[in-house]
Design an enzyme around this catalytic site. Sequence first.
Site, short mmCIF file in Angstrom:
data_model
loop_
_atom_site.label_atom_id
_atom_site.label_comp_id
_atom_site.label_asym_id
_atom_site.label_seq_id
_atom_site.Cartn_x
_atom_site.Cartn_y
_atom_site.Cartn_z
N GLN A 1 24.98 41.66 -2.19
CA GLN A 1 25.01 40.51 -3.11
C GLN A 1 26.44 40.02 -3.23
OE1 GLN A 1 22.49 39.03 -4.47
NE2 GLN A 1 20.90 40.44 -5.09
N CYS A 2 26.56 38.81 -3.74
CA CYS A 2 27.87 38.21 -4.01
C CYS A 2 28.69 39.15 -4.90
CB CYS A 2 27.65 36.89 -4.71
SG CYS A 2 29.16 36.04 -5.15
#
Lengths: 74, 156
Positions: free
Chosen positions: A12-13
Site C-alpha cells: 500500500q501507499c
Amino acid sequence: MAEKHINARGLQCPGPIVELFKVAKAADSGDIITIEVTDCGFSKDINAWCKKTGNELVHIDEIDGIIHATIKKS
Amino acid sequence: MSSKTIIMFSGDLDKAMASLIIANGAAAMGDDVTMFFTFWGLNVLRKAKKIKVKKEFMENMFGFMMPRGADKLALSKMNFGGAGTAMMKSIMKKKNVNSLPELLDSAQAMGVRMIACTMSMDVMGIKQEELIEGIELAGVATYLGEADSANLNLFI
C-alpha cells in the site's frame, strides 16, 4: 547497464515509491528499473515521482489490475 | 532537492499514520524531512517497554495515563473504548497497510530527522531513555531553522 525488478504487488501507499526510491538510489545512471504494483494510485504517483526525482518513465501499462512501469535512472 | 517539515502534535493513531505516510513519501521523493514531536505527539516516540527512570509523582502519573508508544495509540474518532481502534488495526493489517511502528522504522531508515521537543518532555516527565533510538532532543528554534528552508510545513 543493469536491469532491476521490483515486485511491489500488495504494498500500500507509500510502499511502492519507498521501494522504488531505495532501488533507484543504489542504481547507476542509465539503469532500467521495472516495477509491478497493485495500488491503483501508483499510475498517477509514478508520474509525480519521476518528475520530482528527474528519472524517466519509459513505459507504463496495466494488465489485470497490475500496473507495470519501466523507469530509466537519470 | 527540497525539504519538508512536519509538526507531530497529536497523539492519535490516525493522525500519526497520516504524518508518517507523508514523511515516508516525501523521503521517497528525495526530500529532506524533519519531524518535530511535541505535546501528545511525544507518545508516538515512546518505547513500548516500561523503562525504569527516576521520576516525580506527577511525572509518573502522566507516564501512566498516556499511551506508551506507537502501538498503543487510539483513533481520534470511533475509538469506542479501544474496540474501534482494534477493528481499524485488524482491517489495515488485512489490507497490508504498514503499521505505525513499521512506518516509524522505515522513515528513520530513509533518514527522516526526528526531533523530540525538550519542553514537552520536561512537562510530561518523559526522559530520553523512554524514547525509541535515533531521536534528537531540541527546541522550537531547531524546528524553525528547518522550516525556514522547507517548502512544506504541516501541523498535525
